[in-house]
Design a protein around this motif. Structure first.
Motif, PDB file in Angstrom:
ATOM      1  N   GLY A   1       0.790  -1.218   0.000  1.00 59.92           N
ATOM      2  CA  GLY A   1       0.000   0.000   0.000  1.00 59.92           C
ATOM      3  C   GLY A   1       0.825   1.272   0.000  1.00 59.92           C
ATOM      4  N   ARG A   2       2.062   1.181  -0.500  1.00 55.02           N
ATOM      5  CA  ARG A   2       2.974   2.332  -0.577  1.00 55.02           C
ATOM      6  C   ARG A   2       3.267   2.939   0.792  1.00 55.02           C
ATOM      7  NH1 ARG A   2       1.228   5.315  -6.276  1.00 55.02           N
ATOM      8  NH2 ARG A   2       1.741   3.514  -7.580  1.00 55.02           N
ATOM      9  N   LYS A   3       3.308   2.092   1.799  1.00 60.89           N
ATOM     10  CA  LYS A   3       3.691   2.506   3.151  1.00 60.89           C
ATOM     11  C   LYS A   3       5.168   2.198   3.341  1.00 60.89           C
ATOM     12  CE  LYS A   3      -0.485   3.585   4.351  1.00 60.89           C
ATOM     13  NZ  LYS A   3      -0.881   4.967   4.367  1.00 60.89           N
ATOM     14  N   VAL A   4       5.825   2.978   4.207  1.00 58.85           N
ATOM     15  CA  VAL A   4       7.249   2.788   4.477  1.00 58.85           C
ATOM     16  C   VAL A   4       7.537   2.988   5.961  1.00 58.85           C
ATOM     17  CG1 VAL A   4       8.088   3.460   2.181  1.00 58.85           C
ATOM     18  CG2 VAL A   4       7.782   5.195   3.943  1.00 58.85           C
ATOM     19  N   ARG A   5       8.670   2.468   6.350  1.00 56.48           N
ATOM     20  CA  ARG A   5       9.221   2.682   7.692  1.00 56.48           C
ATOM     21  C   ARG A   5      10.707   2.998   7.486  1.00 56.48           C
ATOM     22  NH1 ARG A   5       7.513  -1.931  10.112  1.00 56.48           N
ATOM     23  NH2 ARG A   5       5.600  -0.833  10.571  1.00 56.48           N
ATOM     24  N   TRP A   6      11.148   4.177   7.954  1.00 60.75           N
ATOM     25  CA  TRP A   6      12.511   4.665   7.720  1.00 60.75           C
ATOM     26  C   TRP A   6      13.204   4.937   9.040  1.00 60.75           C
ATOM     27  CZ3 TRP A   6      16.441   5.541   4.508  1.00 60.75           C
ATOM     28  CH2 TRP A   6      17.397   6.487   4.855  1.00 60.75           C
ATOM     29  N   ALA A   7      14.504   4.689   9.079  1.00 58.50           N
ATOM     30  CA  ALA A   7      15.326   5.090  10.222  1.00 58.50           C
ATOM     31  C   ALA A   7      16.706   5.489   9.726  1.00 58.50           C
ATOM     32  CB  ALA A   7      15.448   3.968  11.238  1.00 58.50           C
TER      33      ALA A   7
ATOM     34  N   TRP B   1       4.569   6.799   0.421  1.00 54.78           N
ATOM     35  CA  TRP B   1       5.179   7.415  -0.747  1.00 54.78           C
ATOM     36  C   TRP B   1       4.158   7.535  -1.864  1.00 54.78           C
ATOM     37  CZ3 TRP B   1       5.462   4.972  -5.461  1.00 54.78           C
ATOM     38  CH2 TRP B   1       5.378   3.577  -5.473  1.00 54.78           C
ATOM     39  N   PHE B   2       4.439   8.467  -2.774  1.00 54.22           N
ATOM     40  CA  PHE B   2       3.570   8.666  -3.929  1.00 54.22           C
ATOM     41  C   PHE B   2       4.415   9.240  -5.067  1.00 54.22           C
ATOM     42  CE2 PHE B   2       3.518  12.510  -1.426  1.00 54.22           C
ATOM     43  CZ  PHE B   2       3.661  13.524  -2.357  1.00 54.22           C
ATOM     44  N   PRO B   3       3.984   9.015  -6.315  1.00 55.36           N
ATOM     45  CA  PRO B   3       4.735   9.572  -7.437  1.00 55.36           C
ATOM     46  C   PRO B   3       4.408  11.047  -7.634  1.00 55.36           C
ATOM     47  CG  PRO B   3       2.873   8.299  -8.249  1.00 55.36           C
ATOM     48  CD  PRO B   3       2.889   8.140  -6.750  1.00 55.36           C
ATOM     49  N   ASP B   4       5.411  11.799  -8.090  1.00 53.47           N
ATOM     50  CA  ASP B   4       5.256  13.200  -8.463  1.00 53.47           C
ATOM     51  C   ASP B   4       6.131  13.412  -9.694  1.00 53.47           C
ATOM     52  OD1 ASP B   4       4.708  15.918  -8.554  1.00 53.47           O
ATOM     53  OD2 ASP B   4       6.179  16.421  -7.008  1.00 53.47           O
ATOM     54  N   GLY B   5       5.560  13.205 -10.857  1.00 54.85           N
ATOM     55  CA  GLY B   5       6.345  13.238 -12.096  1.00 54.85           C
ATOM     56  C   GLY B   5       7.332  12.087 -12.075  1.00 54.85           C
ATOM     57  N   GLU B   6       8.608  12.389 -12.308  1.00 51.70           N
ATOM     58  CA  GLU B   6       9.629  11.329 -12.287  1.00 51.70           C
ATOM     59  C   GLU B   6      10.170  11.086 -10.877  1.00 51.70           C
ATOM     60  OE1 GLU B   6      13.746  13.714 -13.351  1.00 51.70           O
ATOM     61  OE2 GLU B   6      12.775  12.592 -14.930  1.00 51.70           O
TER      62      GLU B   6
ATOM     63  N   ILE C   1       9.750  10.107  -6.686  1.00 56.72           N
ATOM     64  CA  ILE C   1       9.007   9.371  -5.668  1.00 56.72           C
ATOM     65  C   ILE C   1       9.143  10.209  -4.401  1.00 56.72           C
ATOM     66  CG2 ILE C   1       8.811   7.233  -4.350  1.00 56.72           C
ATOM     67  CD1 ILE C   1       8.284   6.844  -7.373  1.00 56.72           C
ATOM     68  N   CYS C   2       8.012  10.671  -3.874  1.00 66.33           N
ATOM     69  CA  CYS C   2       8.023  11.548  -2.706  1.00 66.33           C
ATOM     70  C   CYS C   2       7.550  10.776  -1.476  1.00 66.33           C
ATOM     71  CB  CYS C   2       7.124  12.755  -2.931  1.00 66.33           C
ATOM     72  SG  CYS C   2       7.733  13.849  -4.238  1.00 66.33           S
ATOM     73  N   PHE C   3       8.226  11.022  -0.379  1.00 64.27           N
ATOM     74  CA  PHE C   3       7.929  10.364   0.884  1.00 64.27           C
ATOM     75  C   PHE C   3       7.410  11.393   1.872  1.00 64.27           C
ATOM     76  CE2 PHE C   3      10.988   7.862  -1.343  1.00 64.27           C
ATOM     77  CZ  PHE C   3      10.656   6.544  -1.071  1.00 64.27           C
ATOM     78  N   ALA C   4       6.308  11.048   2.536  1.00 67.25           N
ATOM     79  CA  ALA C   4       5.739  11.875   3.604  1.00 67.25           C
ATOM     80  C   ALA C   4       5.833  11.040   4.873  1.00 67.25           C
ATOM     81  CB  ALA C   4       4.287  12.233   3.295  1.00 67.25           C
ATOM     82  N   TYR C   5       6.575  11.536   5.856  1.00 64.33           N
ATOM     83  CA  TYR C   5       6.776  10.810   7.111  1.00 64.33           C
ATOM     84  C   TYR C   5       6.008  11.496   8.235  1.00 64.33           C
ATOM     85  CZ  TYR C   5      10.620   8.607   4.603  1.00 64.33           C
ATOM     86  OH  TYR C   5      11.374   7.922   3.679  1.00 64.33           O
ATOM     87  N   ASP C   6       5.427  10.677   9.111  1.00 64.22           N
ATOM     88  CA  ASP C   6       4.711  11.203  10.266  1.00 64.22           C
ATOM     89  C   ASP C   6       5.645  12.093  11.079  1.00 64.22           C
ATOM     90  OD1 ASP C   6       2.666   9.584   9.379  1.00 64.22           O
ATOM     91  OD2 ASP C   6       2.907   8.069  10.945  1.00 64.22           O
ATOM     92  N   GLY C   7       5.180  13.283  11.419  1.00 67.54           N
ATOM     93  CA  GLY C   7       5.957  14.186  12.262  1.00 67.54           C
ATOM     94  C   GLY C   7       6.976  15.035  11.530  1.00 67.54           C
ATOM     95  N   LEU C   8       7.136  14.843  10.233  1.00 69.09           N
ATOM     96  CA  LEU C   8       8.073  15.666   9.462  1.00 69.09           C
ATOM     97  C   LEU C   8       7.281  16.569   8.521  1.00 69.09           C
ATOM     98  CD1 LEU C   8      10.871  13.117   8.521  1.00 69.09           C
ATOM     99  CD2 LEU C   8      10.869  14.788  10.359  1.00 69.09           C
ATOM    100  N   PRO C   9       7.524  17.872   8.560  1.00 68.10           N
ATOM    101  CA  PRO C   9       6.699  18.808   7.789  1.00 68.10           C
ATOM    102  C   PRO C   9       6.990  18.860   6.287  1.00 68.10           C
ATOM    103  CG  PRO C   9       8.385  20.011   8.984  1.00 68.10           C
ATOM    104  CD  PRO C   9       8.495  18.563   9.406  1.00 68.10           C
ATOM    105  N   THR C  10       8.163  18.398   5.849  1.00 69.61           N
ATOM    106  CA  THR C  10       8.508  18.520   4.435  1.00 69.61           C
ATOM    107  C   THR C  10       8.569  17.160   3.758  1.00 69.61           C
ATOM    108  OG1 THR C  10      10.865  18.478   4.948  1.00 69.61           O
ATOM    109  CG2 THR C  10       9.825  20.644   4.790  1.00 69.61           C
ATOM    110  N   LEU C  11       8.204  17.162   2.491  1.00 72.97           N
ATOM    111  CA  LEU C  11       8.312  15.957   1.679  1.00 72.97           C
ATOM    112  C   LEU C  11       9.773  15.694   1.340  1.00 72.97           C
ATOM    113  CD1 LEU C  11       5.430  16.463  -0.911  1.00 72.97           C
ATOM    114  CD2 LEU C  11       5.453  14.927   1.064  1.00 72.97           C
ATOM    115  N   GLN C  12      10.111  14.434   1.185  1.00 71.61           N
ATOM    116  CA  GLN C  12      11.433  14.015   0.745  1.00 71.61           C
ATOM    117  C   GLN C  12      11.239  13.369  -0.624  1.00 71.61           C
ATOM    118  OE1 GLN C  12      14.224  14.563   2.825  1.00 71.61           O
ATOM    119  NE2 GLN C  12      12.650  15.730   3.901  1.00 71.61           N
TER     120      GLN C  12
END
Length: 135
Positions: free
Chosen positions: A57-63, A74-79, A81-92
């Motif tokens: 389901g496009r879920k991730v766990r990062w450390a 994560w989700f696609p944005d053009g070419e 792959i953008c990651f949205a992490y709980d508690g972090l205000p900016t996309l990676q």
């Protein structure tokens, strides 16, 4: 002997260019097929950077190395792959490539920066330490 020197120089330049050009970015579908169900350890410049587990389901766990885990998606944005992490205000956002060195990621907006390269691959889940373990 002198005629071989220009050929050797050209071969060296072509090899360097091949390393600099990782090829075609992966699509979201290709990235999902290569990553889902895997736990990848990433390095930059030969130093381990962090570990990410790719869940259904496009879920991730990062450390980051030695840090607590962040849940995200994560989700696609053009070419990219953008990651949205709980508690972090900016996309990676990253551009991913399937290269001979392994799955490689280049951060959006930093084309000259050191790419991340997947140096280890595991089917095991990411072991996450909590912030209050042992308290």
């Amino acid at each position: 002997m002198f005629r071989l020197a220009p050929l050797a120089a050209c071969a060296a330049l072509l090899a360097t260019a091949a390393l600099a050009d990782p090829g075609t970015p992966l699509t979201a579908e290709e990235f999902d097929a290569l990553s889902r169900g895997r736990t990848l350890t990433y390095a930059a410049g030969g130093q381990v950077y962090g570990i990410e587990q790719y869940l259904p389901g496009r879920k991730v766990r990062w450390a980051f190395l030695g840090d607590i885990c962040k849940e995200g998606s994560w989700f696609p944005d053009g070419e990219h792959i953008c990651f949205a992490y709980d508690g972090l205000p900016t996309l990676q956002c990253w551009t991913f490539y399937d290269t001979p060195r392994g799955l490689t990621a280049q951060f959006r907006g930093d084309p000259a920066g050191e790419p991340l390269v997947a140096v280890e691959d595991s089917p095991e889940p990411l072991g996450c330490a909590g912030p209050e373990v042992g308290v």
